[in-house]
Design an enzyme around this catalytic site. Structure first.
Site, PDB file in Angstrom:
ATOM      1  N   GLY A 191      -3.992  -5.854   5.840  1.00 43.11           N
ATOM      2  CA  GLY A 191      -5.189  -5.096   6.156  1.00 43.11           C
ATOM      3  C   GLY A 191      -6.078  -5.707   7.217  1.00 43.11           C
ATOM      4  N   THR A 248       0.478   0.874   6.339  1.00 44.59           N
ATOM      5  CA  THR A 248       0.627  -0.100   5.265  1.00 44.59           C
ATOM      6  C   THR A 248       0.871  -1.456   5.900  1.00 44.59           C
ATOM      7  OG1 THR A 248       2.107  -0.829   3.485  1.00 44.59           O
ATOM      8  CG2 THR A 248       3.054   0.636   5.111  1.00 44.59           C
ATOM      9  N   VAL A 252     -11.980  -6.338   0.797  1.00 45.67           N
ATOM     10  CA  VAL A 252     -11.614  -4.960   1.121  1.00 45.67           C
ATOM     11  C   VAL A 252     -10.713  -4.983   2.348  1.00 45.67           C
ATOM     12  CG1 VAL A 252     -12.490  -2.721   1.898  1.00 45.67           C
ATOM     13  CG2 VAL A 252     -13.741  -4.000   0.142  1.00 45.67           C
ATOM     14  N   GLY A 253      -9.628  -4.235   2.294  1.00 48.28           N
ATOM     15  CA  GLY A 253      -8.693  -4.197   3.416  1.00 48.28           C
ATOM     16  C   GLY A 253      -8.868  -2.957   4.268  1.00 48.28           C
ATOM     17  N   THR A 302       0.840  -1.202   0.000  1.00 49.04           N
ATOM     18  CA  THR A 302       0.000   0.000   0.000  1.00 49.04           C
ATOM     19  C   THR A 302       0.873   1.249   0.000  1.00 49.04           C
ATOM     20  OG1 THR A 302      -1.581  -1.166   1.339  1.00 49.04           O
ATOM     21  CG2 THR A 302      -1.755   1.223   1.351  1.00 49.04           C
TER      22      THR A 302
HETATM   23  N1  GLY Z   1      -2.970  -2.661   3.539  1.00 49.45           N
HETATM   24  C1  GLY Z   1      -3.498  -3.070   2.311  1.00 49.45           C
HETATM   25  C2  GLY Z   1      -4.452  -4.157   2.408  1.00 49.45           C
HETATM   26  O1  GLY Z   1      -4.326  -5.050   3.239  1.00 49.45           O
HETATM   27  O2  GLY Z   1      -5.361  -4.179   1.623  1.00 49.45           O
END
Ligand code: GLY
Length: 263
Positions: A200, A197, A176-177, A147
């Site tokens: 998620g 980052t 979805v994260g 990310t």
């Molecule tokens: N941090 C990005 C995700 O896990 O979607």
């Protein structure tokens, strides 16, 4: 006296330090916005656009593929210290998801998802296509989670955080994260701004950015606050955090994490 502006950008936990030139370009773009009197929110967006356009990072042009080996779905979110929030989740066909998230700020909602988000992007001329890159196809299987993100302090003393991602590699279609979820992948308030980052699902369980923001509120310097945030996770969970306050900035990660600081 007005505070000096500050920008911190990253290319994701696991993004090698040699990619920091891309983060520096993103920080330059954000700083140009605030130097010209723009807001922290628009500066964070400007930084995220540069990172999304850099195919080395897992966002925008560089998004990884879902488990079907062909689908791209992106998440992005942003927030400023006035409490303005915009986000998109599982959006397809968009080169710069963060620009769609910025438009969502101007609506009566804070998060649009899936086809509704894509239709909103089309209405605003932001559906500019996002086919899988050769890199994404070549690296289809793997563990990286990169990310991108930025935190900004502007000349008015406002803060903003932005986050954008293609999600974790080989995720289910529709997953979805943390990146579009306020408090998870980003948070901003009077005490500063935080972006994260990493994995998620684990970030969301710890409401990571709101948690680190709480450390800032209680007076912990941002570098220490970021380290405390990373320490909430086992070493095998990839995590990186950026934070900025009125007087300082900080970053921490348990992986290599390309990043840049501009003061
Ligand atoms: N941090 C990005 C995700 O896990 O979607």
């Amino acid at each position: 006296m007005n505070p000096a502006p500050a920008v911190v950008t990253h290319g994701g936990a696991g993004a090698p330090s040699r990619f920091s030139d891309g983060c520096r370009r993103a920080a330059d773009a954000a700083m140009a916005v605030v130097e010209n009197g723009g807001s922290a929110l628009d500066a964070a967006v400007a930084a995220a656009v540069i990172l999304e356009d850099d195919p080395r990072f897992n966002a925008g042009t560089g998004c990884v593929l879902r488990e079907d080996g062909k689908t791209i779905e992106a998440d992005a979110g942003l927030m400023d210290s006035a409490g303005r929030i915009g986000a998109v989740a599982a959006i397809s066909g968009v080169k710069n998801p963060v620009l769609v998230a910025r438009r969502v700020v101007e609506t009566r909602h804070f998060l649009l998802a899936g086809e509704g988000a894509a239709a909103f992007a089309r209405r605003h001329g932001l559906c500019t296509g996002n086919p899988p890159t050769g890199k994404a196809l070549a690296e289809f299987s793997g563990e990286a989670c990169d990310t991108v993100g930025a935190v900004v302090r502007d000349r008015a003393g406002s803060f903003a955080a932005a986050s954008s991602t293609g999600g974790i590699r080989s995720a289910m279609v529709g997953r979805v994260g943390d990146s579009p979820l306020p408090g998870c992948g980003y948070w901003a308030g009077p005490a500063g701004a935080v972006t994260a980052t990493g994995h998620g699902e684990e970030i969301a369980r710890r409401l990571l950015c709101r948690t680190v923001y709480g450390f800032l509120e209680s007076g912990t310097p941002p570098e220490a606050a970021c380290r405390q945030g990373v320490a909430l996770f086992p070493r095998e969970t990839s995590i990186g955090i950026l934070a900025v306050t009125r007087t300082a900035h900080g970053s921490a990660a348990n992986r290599d994490m390309a990043h840049a600081v501009l003061l």
